[in-house]
Design a protein around this motif. Structure first.
Motif, PDB file in Angstrom:
ATOM      1  N   ILE A 159       0.951  -1.177   0.030  1.00  0.00           N
ATOM      2  CA  ILE A 159      -0.170  -0.320   0.224  1.00  0.00           C
ATOM      3  C   ILE A 159       0.863   1.572  -0.054  1.00  0.00           C
ATOM      4  CG2 ILE A 159      -1.412   1.130   1.855  1.00  0.00           C
ATOM      5  CD1 ILE A 159      -2.724  -1.511   0.479  1.00  0.00           C
ATOM      6  N   PHE A 160       1.819   1.128   0.902  1.00  0.00           N
ATOM      7  CA  PHE A 160       2.601   2.579   0.546  1.00  0.00           C
ATOM      8  C   PHE A 160       3.231   2.892  -0.654  1.00  0.00           C
ATOM      9  CE2 PHE A 160       1.655   2.851   5.014  1.00  0.00           C
ATOM     10  CZ  PHE A 160       2.628   3.996   5.467  1.00  0.00           C
ATOM     11  N   ALA A 161       3.926   1.046  -0.971  1.00  0.00           N
ATOM     12  CA  ALA A 161       4.619   2.092  -2.442  1.00  0.00           C
ATOM     13  C   ALA A 161       3.824   2.842  -3.197  1.00  0.00           C
ATOM     14  CB  ALA A 161       5.401   0.444  -3.139  1.00  0.00           C
ATOM     15  N   ALA A 162       2.629   2.019  -2.638  1.00  0.00           N
ATOM     16  CA  ALA A 162       1.253   2.497  -4.519  1.00  0.00           C
ATOM     17  C   ALA A 162       0.927   3.826  -4.192  1.00  0.00           C
ATOM     18  CB  ALA A 162      -0.240   1.641  -4.835  1.00  0.00           C
ATOM     19  N   ALA A 163       1.188   3.953  -3.141  1.00  0.00           N
ATOM     20  CA  ALA A 163       0.852   5.934  -2.124  1.00  0.00           C
ATOM     21  C   ALA A 163       2.019   6.769  -2.361  1.00  0.00           C
ATOM     22  CB  ALA A 163       0.104   5.743  -1.585  1.00  0.00           C
ATOM     23  N   GLY A 164       3.394   6.227  -2.912  1.00  0.00           N
ATOM     24  CA  GLY A 164       4.708   6.965  -3.036  1.00  0.00           C
ATOM     25  C   GLY A 164       4.760   7.162  -1.392  1.00  0.00           C
ATOM     26  N   LEU A 165       5.370   6.159  -0.790  1.00  0.00           N
ATOM     27  CA  LEU A 165       5.287   6.950   0.429  1.00  0.00           C
ATOM     28  C   LEU A 165       6.262   5.535   1.010  1.00  0.00           C
ATOM     29  CD1 LEU A 165       1.594   6.984   2.871  1.00  0.00           C
ATOM     30  CD2 LEU A 165       3.392   8.718   2.220  1.00  0.00           C
ATOM     31  N   LYS A 166       7.220   5.998   1.990  1.00  0.00           N
ATOM     32  CA  LYS A 166       7.608   5.267   3.146  1.00  0.00           C
ATOM     33  C   LYS A 166       7.965   5.119   4.027  1.00  0.00           C
ATOM     34  CE  LYS A 166      11.652   6.314  -0.515  1.00  0.00           C
ATOM     35  NZ  LYS A 166      11.041   7.847  -0.837  1.00  0.00           N
ATOM     36  N   TYR A 167       8.211   3.936   5.069  1.00  0.00           N
ATOM     37  CA  TYR A 167       7.983   4.273   6.353  1.00  0.00           C
ATOM     38  C   TYR A 167       9.150   4.688   6.783  1.00  0.00           C
ATOM     39  CZ  TYR A 167       5.668  -0.824   6.338  1.00  0.00           C
ATOM     40  OH  TYR A 167       5.459  -2.300   6.801  1.00  0.00           O
ATOM     41  N   GLU A 168      10.159   5.663   6.182  1.00  0.00           N
ATOM     42  CA  GLU A 168      11.098   6.989   6.440  1.00  0.00           C
ATOM     43  C   GLU A 168       9.697   7.878   7.076  1.00  0.00           C
ATOM     44  OE1 GLU A 168      12.954   4.922   3.731  1.00  0.00           O
ATOM     45  OE2 GLU A 168      12.527   3.674   5.490  1.00  0.00           O
ATOM     46  N   ASP A 169       8.658   8.020   5.952  1.00  0.00           N
ATOM     47  CA  ASP A 169       7.982   8.885   6.212  1.00  0.00           C
ATOM     48  C   ASP A 169       7.065   9.144   7.496  1.00  0.00           C
ATOM     49  OD1 ASP A 169       9.085  10.023   3.592  1.00  0.00           O
ATOM     50  OD2 ASP A 169       7.267   9.186   2.636  1.00  0.00           O
ATOM     51  N   LEU A 170       6.968   8.129   8.036  1.00  0.00           N
ATOM     52  CA  LEU A 170       6.284   8.299   9.091  1.00  0.00           C
ATOM     53  C   LEU A 170       7.283   8.592  10.399  1.00  0.00           C
ATOM     54  CD1 LEU A 170       4.691   4.292   9.251  1.00  0.00           C
ATOM     55  CD2 LEU A 170       3.617   6.713   8.677  1.00  0.00           C
ATOM     56  N   GLY A 171       5.881   9.387  11.418  1.00  0.00           N
ATOM     57  CA  GLY A 171       7.171   9.930  12.479  1.00  0.00           C
ATOM     58  C   GLY A 171       7.681   8.352  13.668  1.00  0.00           C
ATOM     59  N   ARG A 172       6.783   7.611  13.451  1.00  0.00           N
ATOM     60  CA  ARG A 172       7.414   6.341  14.184  1.00  0.00           C
ATOM     61  C   ARG A 172       6.180   4.665  14.079  1.00  0.00           C
ATOM     62  NH1 ARG A 172       5.121   7.144  18.886  1.00  0.00           N
ATOM     63  NH2 ARG A 172       4.163   5.160  19.470  1.00  0.00           N
ATOM     64  N   VAL A 173       7.587   3.925  13.263  1.00  0.00           N
ATOM     65  CA  VAL A 173       6.627   2.383  13.109  1.00  0.00           C
ATOM     66  C   VAL A 173       6.206   1.296  13.826  1.00  0.00           C
ATOM     67  CG1 VAL A 173       6.415   0.901  11.070  1.00  0.00           C
ATOM     68  CG2 VAL A 173       7.265   2.740  10.305  1.00  0.00           C
ATOM     69  N   GLU A 174       5.687   1.194  13.901  1.00  0.00           N
ATOM     70  CA  GLU A 174       5.805   0.279  14.909  1.00  0.00           C
ATOM     71  C   GLU A 174       5.008  -1.068  14.848  1.00  0.00           C
ATOM     72  OE1 GLU A 174       6.178  -0.154  18.451  1.00  0.00           O
ATOM     73  OE2 GLU A 174       6.165   2.380  19.289  1.00  0.00           O
ATOM     74  N   TYR A 175       5.383  -2.299  15.271  1.00  0.00           N
ATOM     75  CA  TYR A 175       5.579  -3.647  14.513  1.00  0.00           C
ATOM     76  C   TYR A 175       5.496  -4.324  15.276  1.00  0.00           C
ATOM     77  CZ  TYR A 175       8.514  -1.718  10.620  1.00  0.00           C
ATOM     78  OH  TYR A 175       9.911  -1.751   9.992  1.00  0.00           O
ATOM     79  N   LEU A 176       3.132  -4.649  16.134  1.00  0.00           N
ATOM     80  CA  LEU A 176       2.896  -4.921  16.979  1.00  0.00           C
ATOM     81  C   LEU A 176       1.713  -5.299  16.122  1.00  0.00           C
ATOM     82  CD1 LEU A 176       2.889  -1.646  18.993  1.00  0.00           C
ATOM     83  CD2 LEU A 176       3.603  -4.324  19.879  1.00  0.00           C
ATOM     84  N   PRO A 177       1.572  -6.471  17.083  1.00  0.00           N
ATOM     85  CA  PRO A 177      -0.091  -6.734  16.370  1.00  0.00           C
ATOM     86  C   PRO A 177      -1.499  -6.752  16.506  1.00  0.00           C
ATOM     87  CG  PRO A 177       1.200  -9.025  17.483  1.00  0.00           C
ATOM     88  CD  PRO A 177       1.850  -7.382  18.144  1.00  0.00           C
ATOM     89  N   PHE A 178      -2.450  -6.896  16.116  1.00  0.00           N
ATOM     90  CA  PHE A 178      -4.065  -5.827  16.331  1.00  0.00           C
ATOM     91  C   PHE A 178      -4.000  -5.218  17.766  1.00  0.00           C
ATOM     92  CE2 PHE A 178      -5.960  -8.870  12.263  1.00  0.00           C
ATOM     93  CZ  PHE A 178      -4.651  -8.369  12.082  1.00  0.00           C
ATOM     94  N   ALA A 179      -4.629  -6.479  18.897  1.00  0.00           N
ATOM     95  CA  ALA A 179      -5.172  -6.557  19.995  1.00  0.00           C
ATOM     96  C   ALA A 179      -3.957  -5.334  20.307  1.00  0.00           C
ATOM     97  CB  ALA A 179      -5.021  -7.290  20.917  1.00  0.00           C
ATOM     98  N   GLU A 180      -2.398  -5.100  20.571  1.00  0.00           N
ATOM     99  CA  GLU A 180      -1.735  -4.118  21.111  1.00  0.00           C
ATOM    100  C   GLU A 180      -1.877  -2.751  20.489  1.00  0.00           C
ATOM    101  OE1 GLU A 180       2.330  -6.491  21.792  1.00  0.00           O
ATOM    102  OE2 GLU A 180       1.327  -7.886  21.749  1.00  0.00           O
ATOM    103  N   SER A 181      -1.980  -3.115  19.344  1.00  0.00           N
ATOM    104  CA  SER A 181      -2.311  -1.693  18.247  1.00  0.00           C
ATOM    105  C   SER A 181      -3.335  -0.576  18.775  1.00  0.00           C
ATOM    106  CB  SER A 181      -1.856  -2.023  16.856  1.00  0.00           C
ATOM    107  OG  SER A 181      -0.833  -3.116  17.034  1.00  0.00           O
ATOM    108  N   VAL A 182      -3.992  -1.038  19.187  1.00  0.00           N
ATOM    109  CA  VAL A 182      -5.647  -0.896  19.731  1.00  0.00           C
ATOM    110  C   VAL A 182      -5.236  -0.798  20.609  1.00  0.00           C
ATOM    111  CG1 VAL A 182      -7.996  -1.658  20.299  1.00  0.00           C
ATOM    112  CG2 VAL A 182      -7.166  -2.324  18.159  1.00  0.00           C
ATOM    113  N   GLU A 183      -4.426  -0.733  22.024  1.00  0.00           N
ATOM    114  CA  GLU A 183      -4.158  -0.751  23.345  1.00  0.00           C
ATOM    115  C   GLU A 183      -3.665   0.131  23.462  1.00  0.00           C
ATOM    116  OE1 GLU A 183      -5.801  -1.461  26.332  1.00  0.00           O
ATOM    117  OE2 GLU A 183      -6.787  -2.833  24.771  1.00  0.00           O
ATOM    118  N   LEU A 184      -1.936   0.426  22.044  1.00  0.00           N
ATOM    119  CA  LEU A 184      -1.495   2.269  22.395  1.00  0.00           C
ATOM    120  C   LEU A 184      -2.337   3.134  21.526  1.00  0.00           C
ATOM    121  CD1 LEU A 184       1.854   1.021  20.807  1.00  0.00           C
ATOM    122  CD2 LEU A 184       1.331   0.960  23.235  1.00  0.00           C
ATOM    123  N   ILE A 185      -3.301   2.888  20.590  1.00  0.00           N
ATOM    124  CA  ILE A 185      -4.307   3.775  20.257  1.00  0.00           C
ATOM    125  C   ILE A 185      -5.229   4.738  21.824  1.00  0.00           C
ATOM    126  CG2 ILE A 185      -6.479   4.493  18.534  1.00  0.00           C
ATOM    127  CD1 ILE A 185      -4.152   2.902  16.621  1.00  0.00           C
TER     128      ILE A 185
END
Length: 319
Positions: A159-185
């Protein structure tokens, strides 16, 4: 009476042992169902499948294994450490090609297809507070893209490649499973999560009832750039609390995959029971409503298992 009873029990035991002798080939049948994280869709469907197979396949002992999903599942199948697994179409394709960047040691040549099941919708959800409404808005923000080299994370890269984005464009990348991602939000420690799952996945439902959300669109033109096996789809309004309009996104088909060493008979039974037990699967998770035998061969990235092929021949889907 005592004597009769002893004889009766002995006769029963003998009949039982004779009966088992007749199915001794099947008595050793062990079916390990490889799924994903417990808050995803693969896991509840895998639990239902293991119950269906445990009851429906004579002499089968079944178990369910929670895993990091697609990539891990396919590697485990190749090693003979599971009999049937859930996996995303693009991960299966990359596994067959031996794509090392995606987490495969080489070509996984033992993978065999059982069925295409339901599409995974790539669901990008941000807290309303983050102000993220489009993919471009993700720049400088924090996003969880799923476990490293998981099927979800492979989707995120595409998706990022198609939208012309890179992970480096993000402020922070987390590699987390679904439930943990939701808890952080929920705890305001993360802006957004990308989850590749069936519609109405528990983790996003949980998030939407806890904080106001925005569902971020993946425009059709971006999906077209990626091409097969990605499809342009819509997340219907009201799928999640507070989602007031339809949102365009991408979907990738999910597959049930087995391996070449699973017997033809077991492959046949696993396929047959899948389609004969759709009510039970839908009761386990609504995503199973999309399982359709007429689409079972659509986009299959690996050769069919001979047992599955036999079933589809019986049903007139394979000549």
């Amino acid at each position: 009476m005592h004597n009769f009873r002893t004889k009766f029990i002995a006769a029963g035991a003998l009949a039982l042992s004779l009966g088992l002798g007749a199915v001794s080939a099947k008595a050793q049948e062990f079916i390990n169902v490889l799924t994903g994280g417990t808050s995803g869709v693969y896991y509840p469907l895998g639990v239902a499948l293991s119950e269906i197979y445990g009851k429906g396949i004579e002499g089968a002992r079944t178990q369910v294994q929670a895993t990091k999903a697609s990539v891990e599942n396919l590697n485990l199948l190749q090693q003979g450490k599971g009999e049937i697994a859930f996996a995303l179409g693009d991960a299966v394709k990359l596994a067959a090609e031996g794509n090392t960047e995606a987490g495969f040691p080489g070509k996984l040549d033992k993978l065999r297809g059982v069925a295409a099941i339901y599409p995974n919708y790539i669901q990008i959800v941000a807290s309303k507070e983050s102000g993220i409404k489009t993919l471009a808005d993700l720049k400088g923000k924090s996003l969880s893209v799923g476990a490293p080299a998981s099927g979800t994370e492979l989707n995120a890269r595409a998706i990022f490649a198609a939208a012309g984005l890179k992970y480096e464009d993000l402020g922070r990348v987390e590699y987390l499973p679904f439930a943990e991602s939701v808890e952080l939000i929920k705890n305001r420690q993360l802006d957004a999560t990308l989850q590749s799952a069936g519609l109405g996945v528990a983790s996003i439902r949980d998030l939407a009832t806890s904080v106001p959300i925005n569902v971020v669109a993946v425009p059709a033109q971006d999906v077209a750039k990626i091409g097969s096996p990605y499809l342009s789809v819509t997340i219907p309004k009201g799928t999640y609390e507070g989602q007031t309009e339809d949102v365009a996104t991408a979907a990738v088909g999910n597959f049930l995959i087995t391996h070449a060493e699973v017997s033809d008979e077991t492959g046949y039974q696993m396929t047959k029971l899948l389609f004969e037990s759709l009510d039970q699967l839908t009761a386990a998770h609504a995503a199973a409503k999309a399982i359709d035998m007429t689409k079972a061969l659509d986009g299959m990235p690996v050769p069919l298992h001979p047992g599955a092929e036999r079933y589809y021949k019986e049903k007139g889907l394979v000549k």
